[in-house]
Scaffold this motif. Structure first.
Motif, PDB file in Angstrom:
ATOM      1  N   VAL A  46       0.835  -1.202   0.000  1.00 45.59           N
ATOM      2  CA  VAL A  46       0.000   0.000   0.000  1.00 45.59           C
ATOM      3  C   VAL A  46       0.870   1.253   0.000  1.00 45.59           C
ATOM      4  N   GLN A  47       0.569   2.145  -0.929  1.00 43.89           N
ATOM      5  CA  GLN A  47       1.220   3.453  -0.997  1.00 43.89           C
ATOM      6  C   GLN A  47       0.240   4.484  -0.434  1.00 43.89           C
ATOM      7  N   ILE A  48       0.710   5.317   0.472  1.00 41.89           N
ATOM      8  CA  ILE A  48      -0.142   6.325   1.097  1.00 41.89           C
ATOM      9  C   ILE A  48       0.090   7.654   0.398  1.00 41.89           C
ATOM     10  N   THR A  49      -0.985   8.254  -0.105  1.00 41.05           N
ATOM     11  CA  THR A  49      -0.840   9.566  -0.712  1.00 41.05           C
ATOM     12  C   THR A  49      -0.672  10.602   0.395  1.00 41.05           C
ATOM     13  N   PRO A  50       0.014  11.704   0.125  1.00 44.25           N
ATOM     14  CA  PRO A  50       0.214  12.726   1.161  1.00 44.25           C
ATOM     15  C   PRO A  50      -1.124  13.265   1.682  1.00 44.25           C
ATOM     16  N   VAL A 104      -1.234  11.029  11.041  1.00 47.07           N
ATOM     17  CA  VAL A 104      -1.924   9.821  10.583  1.00 47.07           C
ATOM     18  C   VAL A 104      -1.065   9.090   9.553  1.00 47.07           C
ATOM     19  N   GLY A 105      -0.469   9.832   8.621  1.00 51.94           N
ATOM     20  CA  GLY A 105       0.388   9.221   7.606  1.00 51.94           C
ATOM     21  C   GLY A 105       1.583   8.506   8.214  1.00 51.94           C
ATOM     22  N   SER A 106       2.209   9.115   9.206  1.00 54.17           N
ATOM     23  CA  SER A 106       3.346   8.481   9.883  1.00 54.17           C
ATOM     24  C   SER A 106       2.918   7.218  10.613  1.00 54.17           C
ATOM     25  N   TYR A 146      -1.493  -0.993  -4.362  1.00 50.92           N
ATOM     26  CA  TYR A 146      -2.654  -0.227  -3.925  1.00 50.92           C
ATOM     27  C   TYR A 146      -2.243   1.194  -3.563  1.00 50.92           C
ATOM     28  N   ARG A 147      -3.201   2.108  -3.668  1.00 54.60           N
ATOM     29  CA  ARG A 147      -3.002   3.489  -3.236  1.00 54.60           C
ATOM     30  C   ARG A 147      -4.069   3.793  -2.199  1.00 54.60           C
ATOM     31  N   LEU A 148      -3.653   4.407  -1.105  1.00 58.24           N
ATOM     32  CA  LEU A 148      -4.574   4.772  -0.035  1.00 58.24           C
ATOM     33  C   LEU A 148      -4.741   6.278  -0.028  1.00 58.24           C
ATOM     34  N   ASP A 149      -5.958   6.729  -0.351  1.00 60.91           N
ATOM     35  CA  ASP A 149      -6.297   8.149  -0.342  1.00 60.91           C
ATOM     36  C   ASP A 149      -7.102   8.442   0.919  1.00 60.91           C
ATOM     37  N   ILE A 150      -6.693   9.488   1.641  1.00 64.40           N
ATOM     38  CA  ILE A 150      -7.349   9.815   2.909  1.00 64.40           C
ATOM     39  C   ILE A 150      -7.660  11.306   2.963  1.00 64.40           C
ATOM     40  N   ALA A 151      -8.880  11.626   3.379  1.00 72.58           N
ATOM     41  CA  ALA A 151      -9.277  13.005   3.657  1.00 72.58           C
ATOM     42  C   ALA A 151      -9.672  13.077   5.130  1.00 72.58           C
ATOM     43  N   LEU A 152      -9.052  14.003   5.855  1.00 70.42           N
ATOM     44  CA  LEU A 152      -9.288  14.119   7.296  1.00 70.42           C
ATOM     45  C   LEU A 152     -10.160  15.312   7.635  1.00 70.42           C
ATOM     46  N   LEU A 182      -6.867   6.084  14.744  1.00 75.25           N
ATOM     47  CA  LEU A 182      -7.386   6.119  13.372  1.00 75.25           C
ATOM     48  C   LEU A 182      -6.562   5.205  12.462  1.00 75.25           C
ATOM     49  N   ALA A 183      -5.253   5.258  12.594  1.00 72.14           N
ATOM     50  CA  ALA A 183      -4.381   4.395  11.783  1.00 72.14           C
ATOM     51  C   ALA A 183      -4.672   2.924  12.071  1.00 72.14           C
ATOM     52  N   ASP A 184      -4.872   2.572  13.328  1.00 69.65           N
ATOM     53  CA  ASP A 184      -5.197   1.186  13.678  1.00 69.65           C
ATOM     54  C   ASP A 184      -6.502   0.744  13.019  1.00 69.65           C
TER      55      ASP A 184
END
Length: 164
Positions: free
Chosen positions: A37-41, A50-52, A68-74, A146-148
């Protein structure tokens, strides 16, 4: 003798129940997906936290191309709850919510589209520094929680997709 028989019966019952560890073994589907999984900034301080936390938990294999790409909006908010007679706030609730999508890079399809969130209470004290430190500490805890939740949901997707 009865204890041995009871232990044996219990062991046989549990072995047949179909339960297996989600992250078990080096070749588990969950571990395989999580390492790809790649995390987008993610914008902002909460995004960095959260990214860390996600990078620590996902343990992507260095040098490998992600699948995979993980897109997150907080959404990070603080609201006042307790109010004194002089209209000063005595308690705050810090809420961190995320909408995240796991995208399969080979097909472009979104395979997981979900939300996660958590909140924490913060006491507002006479010292502004202490209140800011408590808010920051709450944000760090919420980022970890949240990361968990996000990692657990992705692992569950991996397990279910393997079973199909």
């Amino acid at each position: 003798m009865k204890r041995i028989a009871a232990s044996l019966a219990l062991a046989l019952t549990l072995a047949g129940c179909g339960l297996r560890p989600l992250y078990g073994g080096a070749a588990s589907p969950a571990r395989s997906v999580l390492s790809q999984v790649q995390i987008t900034p993610i914008a902002g301080q909460s995004g960095w936290l959260v990214g860390s936390a996600l990078k620590d938990r996902l343990a992507a294999v260095e040098g490998s191309s992600p699948r995979y790409r993980l897109d997150i909006a907080l959404d990070d908010s603080i609201i006042g709850l307790g109010v004194r007679r002089d209209d000063s706030i005595t308690r705050e609730r810090r809420t961190l919510r995320a909408r995240y999508q796991l995208v399969d890079l080979s097909t472009g399809l979104t395979v997981v589209d979900d939300t996660a969130g958590s909140d924490a209470g913060v006491d507002v004290v006479g010292s502004e520094y202490a209140t800011i430190a408590a808010e920051q500490s709450a944000l760090e805890r919420l980022s970890s929680i949240l990361a968990d939740k996000i990692v657990a949901r992705i692992a569950l997707y991996a397990q279910r997709s393997q079973a199909q």
